[in-house]
Design a protein around this motif. Sequence first.
Motif, PDB file in Angstrom:
ATOM      1  N   ALA A  37     -45.122  54.968  -5.540  1.00 15.43           N
ATOM      2  CA  ALA A  37     -44.944  54.756  -6.974  1.00 15.43           C
ATOM      3  C   ALA A  37     -43.600  55.272  -7.486  1.00 15.43           C
ATOM      4  CB  ALA A  37     -46.085  55.403  -7.749  1.00 15.43           C
ATOM      5  N   VAL A  38     -43.196  56.451  -7.069  1.00 17.06           N
ATOM      6  CA  VAL A  38     -41.958  57.044  -7.588  1.00 17.06           C
ATOM      7  C   VAL A  38     -40.738  56.210  -7.206  1.00 17.06           C
ATOM      8  CG1 VAL A  38     -40.455  59.070  -7.486  1.00 17.06           C
ATOM      9  CG2 VAL A  38     -42.921  59.360  -7.812  1.00 17.06           C
ATOM     10  N   PRO A  39     -40.554  55.851  -5.926  1.00 15.27           N
ATOM     11  CA  PRO A  39     -39.378  55.022  -5.616  1.00 15.27           C
ATOM     12  C   PRO A  39     -39.451  53.620  -6.231  1.00 15.27           C
ATOM     13  CG  PRO A  39     -40.536  55.654  -3.589  1.00 15.27           C
ATOM     14  CD  PRO A  39     -41.235  56.297  -4.732  1.00 15.27           C
ATOM     15  N   TRP A  40     -40.657  53.058  -6.334  1.00 17.50           N
ATOM     16  CA  TRP A  40     -40.797  51.730  -6.918  1.00 17.50           C
ATOM     17  C   TRP A  40     -40.364  51.754  -8.387  1.00 17.50           C
ATOM     18  CZ3 TRP A  40     -45.908  48.419  -6.763  1.00 17.50           C
ATOM     19  CH2 TRP A  40     -45.602  47.107  -7.053  1.00 17.50           C
ATOM     20  N   CYS A  41     -40.757  52.774  -9.112  1.00 18.72           N
ATOM     21  CA  CYS A  41     -40.341  52.911 -10.514  1.00 18.72           C
ATOM     22  C   CYS A  41     -38.833  53.110 -10.618  1.00 18.72           C
ATOM     23  CB  CYS A  41     -41.080  54.063 -11.180  1.00 18.72           C
ATOM     24  SG  CYS A  41     -42.822  53.726 -11.507  1.00 18.72           S
ATOM     25  N   ALA A  42     -38.260  53.865  -9.702  1.00 25.16           N
ATOM     26  CA  ALA A  42     -36.814  54.099  -9.722  1.00 25.16           C
ATOM     27  C   ALA A  42     -36.059  52.794  -9.475  1.00 25.16           C
ATOM     28  CB  ALA A  42     -36.435  55.147  -8.679  1.00 25.16           C
ATOM     29  N   VAL A  43     -36.512  51.993  -8.546  1.00 18.93           N
ATOM     30  CA  VAL A  43     -35.869  50.706  -8.275  1.00 18.93           C
ATOM     31  C   VAL A  43     -36.008  49.782  -9.477  1.00 18.93           C
ATOM     32  CG1 VAL A  43     -36.016  48.611  -6.869  1.00 18.93           C
ATOM     33  CG2 VAL A  43     -36.067  50.848  -5.770  1.00 18.93           C
ATOM     34  N   ALA A  44     -37.184  49.740 -10.078  1.00 20.84           N
ATOM     35  CA  ALA A  44     -37.406  48.880 -11.242  1.00 20.84           C
ATOM     36  C   ALA A  44     -36.449  49.244 -12.374  1.00 20.84           C
ATOM     37  CB  ALA A  44     -38.858  48.993 -11.712  1.00 20.84           C
TER      38      ALA A  44
ATOM     39  N   THR B  45     -32.972  47.476 -12.026  1.00 20.98           N
ATOM     40  CA  THR B  45     -32.830  46.020 -12.075  1.00 20.98           C
ATOM     41  C   THR B  45     -32.096  45.617 -13.345  1.00 20.98           C
ATOM     42  OG1 THR B  45     -34.980  45.709 -13.139  1.00 20.98           O
ATOM     43  CG2 THR B  45     -34.930  45.626 -10.726  1.00 20.98           C
ATOM     44  N   PRO B  46     -31.459  44.442 -13.325  1.00 21.68           N
ATOM     45  CA  PRO B  46     -30.661  44.030 -14.490  1.00 21.68           C
ATOM     46  C   PRO B  46     -31.448  43.995 -15.800  1.00 21.68           C
ATOM     47  CG  PRO B  46     -30.265  42.565 -12.639  1.00 21.68           C
ATOM     48  CD  PRO B  46     -31.390  43.483 -12.237  1.00 21.68           C
TER      49      PRO B  46
ATOM     50  N   LYS C  34     -34.248  45.778 -16.431  1.00 20.65           N
ATOM     51  CA  LYS C  34     -35.080  46.983 -16.570  1.00 20.65           C
ATOM     52  C   LYS C  34     -36.561  46.613 -16.582  1.00 20.65           C
ATOM     53  CE  LYS C  34     -31.519  49.763 -17.396  1.00 20.65           C
ATOM     54  NZ  LYS C  34     -30.831  50.170 -16.239  1.00 20.65           N
ATOM     55  N   ARG C  35     -36.959  45.805 -15.631  1.00 18.57           N
ATOM     56  CA  ARG C  35     -38.342  45.326 -15.566  1.00 18.57           C
ATOM     57  C   ARG C  35     -39.309  46.454 -15.250  1.00 18.57           C
ATOM     58  NH1 ARG C  35     -38.948  40.213 -16.002  1.00 18.57           N
ATOM     59  NH2 ARG C  35     -37.229  38.826 -15.642  1.00 18.57           N
ATOM     60  N   ARG C  36     -40.543  46.259 -15.709  1.00 23.90           N
ATOM     61  CA  ARG C  36     -41.602  47.200 -15.353  1.00 23.90           C
ATOM     62  C   ARG C  36     -41.848  47.081 -13.850  1.00 23.90           C
ATOM     63  NH1 ARG C  36     -46.534  47.008 -19.236  1.00 23.90           N
ATOM     64  NH2 ARG C  36     -46.794  48.986 -18.212  1.00 23.90           N
ATOM     65  N   PRO C  37     -42.338  48.109 -13.219  1.00 22.89           N
ATOM     66  CA  PRO C  37     -42.516  48.070 -11.764  1.00 22.89           C
ATOM     67  C   PRO C  37     -43.751  47.276 -11.329  1.00 22.89           C
ATOM     68  CG  PRO C  37     -43.193  50.192 -12.595  1.00 22.89           C
ATOM     69  CD  PRO C  37     -42.623  49.437 -13.767  1.00 22.89           C
ATOM     70  N   VAL C  38     -43.741  45.993 -11.648  1.00 18.07           N
ATOM     71  CA  VAL C  38     -44.789  45.075 -11.198  1.00 18.07           C
ATOM     72  C   VAL C  38     -44.093  43.855 -10.604  1.00 18.07           C
ATOM     73  CG1 VAL C  38     -46.515  45.811 -12.884  1.00 18.07           C
ATOM     74  CG2 VAL C  38     -44.987  43.940 -13.440  1.00 18.07           C
TER      75      VAL C  38
ATOM     76  N   SER D 243     -39.210  38.346 -10.705  1.00 17.85           N
ATOM     77  CA  SER D 243     -38.805  39.288  -9.669  1.00 17.85           C
ATOM     78  C   SER D 243     -38.941  38.686  -8.278  1.00 17.85           C
ATOM     79  CB  SER D 243     -39.650  40.565  -9.738  1.00 17.85           C
ATOM     80  OG  SER D 243     -39.450  41.219 -10.953  1.00 17.85           O
ATOM     81  N   PHE D 244     -40.038  37.993  -8.036  1.00 20.21           N
ATOM     82  CA  PHE D 244     -40.313  37.472  -6.706  1.00 20.21           C
ATOM     83  C   PHE D 244     -39.514  36.209  -6.389  1.00 20.21           C
ATOM     84  CE2 PHE D 244     -43.267  35.404  -3.549  1.00 20.21           C
ATOM     85  CZ  PHE D 244     -42.956  36.269  -2.521  1.00 20.21           C
ATOM     86  N   ASN D 245     -39.204  35.409  -7.394  1.00 18.08           N
ATOM     87  CA  ASN D 245     -38.498  34.152  -7.141  1.00 18.08           C
ATOM     88  C   ASN D 245     -37.052  34.169  -7.618  1.00 18.08           C
ATOM     89  OD1 ASN D 245     -40.504  32.421  -5.884  1.00 18.08           O
ATOM     90  ND2 ASN D 245     -41.627  32.734  -7.768  1.00 18.08           N
ATOM     91  N   LEU D 246     -36.829  34.498  -8.865  1.00 17.30           N
ATOM     92  CA  LEU D 246     -35.504  34.318  -9.433  1.00 17.30           C
ATOM     93  C   LEU D 246     -34.524  35.441  -9.099  1.00 17.30           C
ATOM     94  CD1 LEU D 246     -36.554  32.912 -12.906  1.00 17.30           C
ATOM     95  CD2 LEU D 246     -36.104  31.685 -10.766  1.00 17.30           C
ATOM     96  N   PHE D 247     -35.018  36.610  -8.755  1.00 14.85           N
ATOM     97  CA  PHE D 247     -34.130  37.720  -8.361  1.00 14.85           C
ATOM     98  C   PHE D 247     -34.281  38.049  -6.883  1.00 14.85           C
ATOM     99  CE2 PHE D 247     -34.803  38.779 -12.944  1.00 14.85           C
ATOM    100  CZ  PHE D 247     -33.510  38.525 -13.344  1.00 14.85           C
ATOM    101  N   ASN D 248     -34.720  37.086  -6.069  1.00 11.47           N
ATOM    102  CA  ASN D 248     -35.029  37.371  -4.668  1.00 11.47           C
ATOM    103  C   ASN D 248     -34.500  36.247  -3.775  1.00 11.47           C
ATOM    104  OD1 ASN D 248     -36.210  38.572  -2.409  1.00 11.47           O
ATOM    105  ND2 ASN D 248     -38.154  37.556  -2.740  1.00 11.47           N
ATOM    106  N   TRP D 249     -33.247  35.882  -3.959  1.00 15.20           N
ATOM    107  CA  TRP D 249     -32.678  34.832  -3.139  1.00 15.20           C
ATOM    108  C   TRP D 249     -31.184  35.046  -2.979  1.00 15.20           C
ATOM    109  CZ3 TRP D 249     -28.929  31.608  -5.199  1.00 15.20           C
ATOM    110  CH2 TRP D 249     -28.780  31.667  -6.578  1.00 15.20           C
TER     111      TRP D 249
END
Length: 91
Positions: free
Chosen positions: A13-20, A23-24, A26-30, A35-41
């Motif tokens: 949880a802690v690193p996942w929140c830090a990565v979130a 992000t450009p 500032k998305r919630r950590p979900v 996140s899965f399509n448009l920021f993952n290519w």
Amino acid sequence: EEPTATALPRQLAVPWCAVAEETPLKRRPVLTYASFNLFNWRRIDPAAPVALGNTARSLNFLGGQDEEWFSAVHVAIEARAGEAVVAAAEA
């Protein structure tokens, strides 16, 4: 039947929140569609346009062509969407 987990362990949880937070948008950590399509290519050929056949997913769940093309089609559609918005605004 085992009980369903309701929280992630702190080690995840802690690193996942830090990565979130980095992000450009500032998305919630979900895991969202964006996140899965448009920021993952990435572009296979950086000099070529964003189009089917020139994008590849950066991270996959299972891998395989079905998962790769699901993302590729959406990235290609979004890449062209700007033209539609401009055309609609000018109409």
